[in-house]
Structures are given as structure tokens and as C-alpha cells.
Design an enzyme around this catalytic site. Sequence first.
Site, PDB file in Angstrom:
ATOM      1  N   HIS A 111       0.795  -1.249   0.129  1.00  0.00           N
ATOM      2  CA  HIS A 111      -0.278  -0.037  -0.063  1.00  0.00           C
ATOM      3  C   HIS A 111       0.765   1.305   0.082  1.00  0.00           C
ATOM      4  CE1 HIS A 111       0.469  -1.855   4.140  1.00  0.00           C
ATOM      5  NE2 HIS A 111       1.233  -0.528   4.184  1.00  0.00           N
ATOM      6  N   GLN A 113      -3.813   3.980   4.517  1.00  0.00           N
ATOM      7  CA  GLN A 113      -3.074   3.127   3.465  1.00  0.00           C
ATOM      8  C   GLN A 113      -3.802   2.288   2.460  1.00  0.00           C
ATOM      9  OE1 GLN A 113      -1.793   1.001   7.194  1.00  0.00           O
ATOM     10  NE2 GLN A 113       0.269   1.909   7.066  1.00  0.00           N
ATOM     11  N   ASP A 170      -4.414   0.115  -0.665  1.00  0.00           N
ATOM     12  CA  ASP A 170      -3.672  -1.035  -1.263  1.00  0.00           C
ATOM     13  C   ASP A 170      -3.152  -0.793  -2.717  1.00  0.00           C
ATOM     14  OD1 ASP A 170      -4.334  -2.360   1.109  1.00  0.00           O
ATOM     15  OD2 ASP A 170      -4.427  -4.173   0.155  1.00  0.00           O
ATOM     16  N   ARG A 207      13.405  -6.039   3.259  1.00  0.00           N
ATOM     17  CA  ARG A 207      12.386  -6.818   4.058  1.00  0.00           C
ATOM     18  C   ARG A 207      11.047  -6.402   3.617  1.00  0.00           C
ATOM     19  NH1 ARG A 207       7.732  -5.121   7.239  1.00  0.00           N
ATOM     20  NH2 ARG A 207       7.537  -6.502   9.167  1.00  0.00           N
ATOM     21  N   ASP A 214       7.300  -6.171   3.354  1.00  0.00           N
ATOM     22  CA  ASP A 214       6.170  -6.066   4.404  1.00  0.00           C
ATOM     23  C   ASP A 214       4.789  -6.807   3.938  1.00  0.00           C
ATOM     24  OD1 ASP A 214       5.362  -4.499   6.607  1.00  0.00           O
ATOM     25  OD2 ASP A 214       3.793  -3.471   5.195  1.00  0.00           O
ATOM     26  N   LEU A 220      -0.029  -8.632   0.047  1.00  0.00           N
ATOM     27  CA  LEU A 220       0.487  -7.947  -1.205  1.00  0.00           C
ATOM     28  C   LEU A 220       0.399  -8.909  -2.322  1.00  0.00           C
ATOM     29  CD1 LEU A 220       2.545  -6.030  -2.624  1.00  0.00           C
ATOM     30  CD2 LEU A 220       4.490  -7.746  -2.210  1.00  0.00           C
ATOM     31  N   GLU A 240       7.801 -10.635   5.530  1.00  0.00           N
ATOM     32  CA  GLU A 240       6.966 -10.922   6.502  1.00  0.00           C
ATOM     33  C   GLU A 240       5.748 -11.885   6.233  1.00  0.00           C
ATOM     34  OE1 GLU A 240       4.213  -8.017   9.631  1.00  0.00           O
ATOM     35  OE2 GLU A 240       4.504  -7.562   7.670  1.00  0.00           O
ATOM     36  N   HIS A 297       8.921  -4.659  16.154  1.00  0.00           N
ATOM     37  CA  HIS A 297       8.332  -3.191  16.443  1.00  0.00           C
ATOM     38  C   HIS A 297       6.730  -3.337  16.291  1.00  0.00           C
ATOM     39  CE1 HIS A 297       7.992  -4.419  12.289  1.00  0.00           C
ATOM     40  NE2 HIS A 297       7.129  -3.018  12.025  1.00  0.00           N
ATOM     41  N   ASP A 298       6.095  -4.559  16.118  1.00  0.00           N
ATOM     42  CA  ASP A 298       4.813  -4.697  16.275  1.00  0.00           C
ATOM     43  C   ASP A 298       4.487  -5.239  17.509  1.00  0.00           C
ATOM     44  OD1 ASP A 298       4.097  -3.774  13.490  1.00  0.00           O
ATOM     45  OD2 ASP A 298       4.729  -5.684  12.643  1.00  0.00           O
TER      46      ASP A 298
HETATM   47  C1  GLC Z   1       3.534  -4.792   8.659  1.00  0.00           C
HETATM   48  C2  GLC Z   1       4.285  -3.885   9.283  1.00  0.00           C
HETATM   49  C3  GLC Z   1       3.531  -3.144  10.344  1.00  0.00           C
HETATM   50  C4  GLC Z   1       2.516  -2.161   9.413  1.00  0.00           C
HETATM   51  C5  GLC Z   1       1.935  -3.116   8.651  1.00  0.00           C
HETATM   52  C6  GLC Z   1       1.403  -2.197   7.597  1.00  0.00           C
HETATM   53  O1  GLC Z   1       2.744  -5.519   9.325  1.00  0.00           O
HETATM   54  O2  GLC Z   1       5.352  -4.795  10.283  1.00  0.00           O
HETATM   55  O3  GLC Z   1       4.242  -2.470  11.278  1.00  0.00           O
HETATM   56  O4  GLC Z   1       1.598  -1.394  10.295  1.00  0.00           O
HETATM   57  O5  GLC Z   1       2.792  -3.944   7.767  1.00  0.00           O
HETATM   58  O6  GLC Z   1       2.436  -1.628   6.796  1.00  0.00           O
END
Ligand code: GLC
Length: 530
Positions: free
Chosen positions: A103, A168, A170, A198, A200, A205, A237, A302-303
Site C-alpha cells: 500500500h 493506507q 492498497d 524486508r 512487508d 501484497l 513478513e 516493532h509490532d
Molecule cells: C507490517 C508492519 C507493520 C505495519 C503493517 C502495515 O505488518 O510490520 O508495522 O503496520 O505492515 O504496513
Amino acid sequence: MTAPWYKTAVVYEVDVESFQDSNGDGIGDFPGLSSRLGYLAELGVTCVWLNPFYPSPNHDNGYDVADFCGVDERYGTLAQFDAFVTCAHDAGVRVVIDMPFNHVSVFHPWFEAARRDPASPYRDYFVWRADKPDDSAEQGAFGELQGGVWAYDTVADAYYYHSFYPFQADLNVANPAVVEEFKATLRFWLARGVDGFRMDAVPFLVHQEGVEQPYALLRELYAAITAVRPDAIQMGEVNVAPEELARYFGTGDQMEMLLNFHLNAHVYLALARERAEPIERALRDVPHPPPGGQWGVFLRNHDALTLSPLSEDERREVHATFAPAENMLVYGGEVRRRLAPLLGDEARVRLAHSLLLTLPGTPVLYAGDEIGMGDDLRLRERDSVRTPMQWTAGEGAGFTTAPKLRRVRPIVDTGRFAHARVNVERQEAEPNSLLAFVRRALRARRELPEVGTHSCDVLPSPHPGVLAVRYASDARAVYVLHNLTGSEVSVKAAWAVGAREVFADGEYEAVGAVGVSLRPYGFRWFEGAS
Ligand code: GLC
Ligand code: CA
């Protein structure tokens, strides 16, 4: 044949914004990050993963990108980014950058153009519906907090799809022009020297209406990357059911690394139960990566900690042990705590780090966990785990000279995890600090590349609370024991006789005929004959 670099790497996830401020504006930046490369190299980090640093309204910690090919001026300039990459490489540290391709921010020029003009070539960069879709009950990644997945745009007078927050939108990956933008972005950053991406939210996606071969996109991105830099990687991820994971690896021509969410959740279940079985089960559940494929092993990031791989009952067990208060949870059951407060006592934090370094794959640390930083549950959603790095006991924690109100986020300054108590400077001076321990552990781990390069055999557990694994190469075998329980145990292990101890939670007597003893939450790493 030597293993590809990412199989023996130690990855460190860092958000530029909260790591080191160099100019006193209260916001971490690239010159600041560059100045801390010595710390990272000394720690044993060989690769950093940077959270998004692109121009962004910053409503989702930079994951709402307004320009994929720039640096947000709050963090510095493109030239300062380049300087950082050069310094990192000089320090032996590779650079992997976050790519949230699913997005863009609704303030991205693509979306601005798309909403204004139905005839714009950018219109088809997004997913639109003229009428209110009836699947508006469908929940996105953030559950109730995001309010469905279709949002009405008043300018376009149409609904656009968003897997995450409404701000955000898509991207439409069924549109080849969008895929070309992705490739151009990847090339842009590869030309600046980055070593990988990395990726996301990969399942969001690739799975999109109108896309018949979702994983073909991953092959296309792989081809675009490797054409320029054969050794640059994608680390995905991908939090999906274990039987789907293999589709994301492909046959070694898609993503090199997948972050192992399935294992991650089961590590917490094992720690909560003080039983090895959940980890053993998770290791059995996930597929063997194809040649060139690798797991990314992590404890926290970070999540919030997503426990979605667990059953409802299992989740409840983890909540009861590690997140008993309502304000520790978000998005219907994810844990918004950092490692140290979550696990409680330091012996367990060390045990968790030992697991991180000896479960199959490449360890991915989260900045601040090496000193046992705490969280700030007063902050919204996931900001609780994103407070600034605690370097010193002084005002601003060595992170910034800016006054309180100008800091990007509050510094933890009260309680057990206050920066006056928990900080790098103090732990560097203490030989038995968590930081000193993590440094030693990483050094020991570097001597055991088999963990990243060979397959993991789960040994029949000598005790329900003890996890025993082995990695065997032609030359030798690495054996690792973890005592997940709060009691001392002694286990019999034929292989241990004559094995050399490489690392442990403390001093132990040599392995004797009675067996291998382990202190409460203790662990021992050995090297022996294969
Ligand atoms: C992933 C990231 C997260 C973010 C989400 C949307 O899960 O780790 O921090 O909010 O994507 O981009
Ligand atoms: Ca700054």
C-alpha cells in the site's frame, strides 16, 4: 561451498527515528545511526534491517509511504543515507531496508492523482469500487481498529481497498505498471548499495482479486533484484499457516528468507507452559526451506506479538502468563509488550536469547532487547514498544538533547526499566549485564555456523521441560539443551560425554556419568562428534 551471507548473519531491526538523534531535534536520524555503528559491530550484528525511513505522513510508523525513492527529511538526506550505507559496509554491517509495497499513504502523489481523475493512469494503481461493497464486514489486519477494508473517498466518489488502516490504500498488483514501479524502486535502492529488502505484509501484497498466480510476483521481484545484485535478498513478513509457507519460498527463486512467525508464537507457548513440546511441534510443522532458503528467527519486533498461529486456548494460556492486564493487548489478542517486561525475570530473558540464537535460521534481534528495555503502555497501540533507545542514564538517555516535549516519543523514565537503570553505558561497565551476556552469546554463535546452515534435528526429549536439538555437519555436531522450567534438572545424554561446552548460562561442572545438569531456565551449547 561457503554459505550465502544471510545464513550466517545476525540481523538487528532498528527504527532510525528512535535510535540516535544527532542534531537535537528529538528525532533519530541517519548521522546518528552511523555514529552507533561501532556499538552494533561490537555487539556482533552483521546486518541491520531498517524500518521505513521514506517520506511519510508517519501515521503508521512510516509504513504509510509517500515516496518510495526518498528519505524523509526528519531523518536526514539521501546523501546521509548513502554515507550510512558506506560506513555500515566498512564496519562489516549489511543493510536491509523495509519495503511496504502492499500500500501507499493516501497522500502519495499516485493516490492524489488517482482520486482526482478517473482517466489518470494512476487510477488503476489502486483497487476501486463504485458502489459500497457488501463485504464491508471483512476485517483487515488491525481488526476493529481499522474499520473494515473499504473506505469511501469523497474526491473520487468511490470506495478503495485497504488491508490495513484507511490511510493506507492498497496498490493494485494486477496492474503491470505497479509491478514496474516496484522493480524501479528496488533498483533505485540496490544502486545505493543496500543488501536486501524486508518485504512487508507479503500475503496481503500477493493475494489480490484478479491475480491468478499470486507467487509469480515474488519470482518477478526476485529476478529483478538478482539481475542487479545476485546476493541481495528478500526477507518476507509472512504470517500464514505452516502448510502455506512453502509457496512463499518457491524453489529458491522467490524469497530467500521468511520470518518464522509460527515458531515465534510457539516459543512463547513453550515458555508459558515450561514445556518443550510446543517448540518441537512448531519445528515439525514448518517446511524445510528450499536450497538458498532460510528462516528468520525472532523473539520480538516493532509490532505487537501476534499469537495467531496458536489455538484460542493456547493463546489464553500465553495471555494469562505473559499479558495478564487488558492494556497489554491490542487488535484482539496481540501483545504490545517488549521482551523483558513480558518475560519478567532476567534468567528467562537470557534463556529466550539463547533460543533465538540456536533455533534453526538466522537470528533477528529487535533494537533495545539486548539491554532488556521496557515498554510504555500509556502510548497508543504499538508505540508502546517503540520508545527511544536508552544509551545513558542522563537527561535524554543519550538519545537526544531535545527537551521532553520535542522528543519523537517519550523515553521510559520511571519504574524498573527507566533509562536511569536500564541503559547501554551502565551495562557496558558490568561484566555480567544482559548486554555483556548477549555479546558473548553472539560471539559463541558465530563459532557455530551450523545452526544457520544445517538442518535441525529435534532429539527425543530427555525431560518434558527440556528442549534438545542437534545440527550435524560432516565435520561435527552442535548440541543444544534448554531447560524451560524454573527448576533445576539433570538429563542423561549419551552424546554429551566427551562433548566440548561452547556456551552456557553460567559455569557448570564437566558433564559426568550422572548426566547433564541445567539450572532453572539454564541452557548449554556443545560441540561434539557427528
Ligand atoms: C507490517 C508492519 C507493520 C505495519 C503493517 C502495515 O505488518 O510490520 O508495522 O503496520 O505492515 O504496513
Ligand atoms: Ca534528528
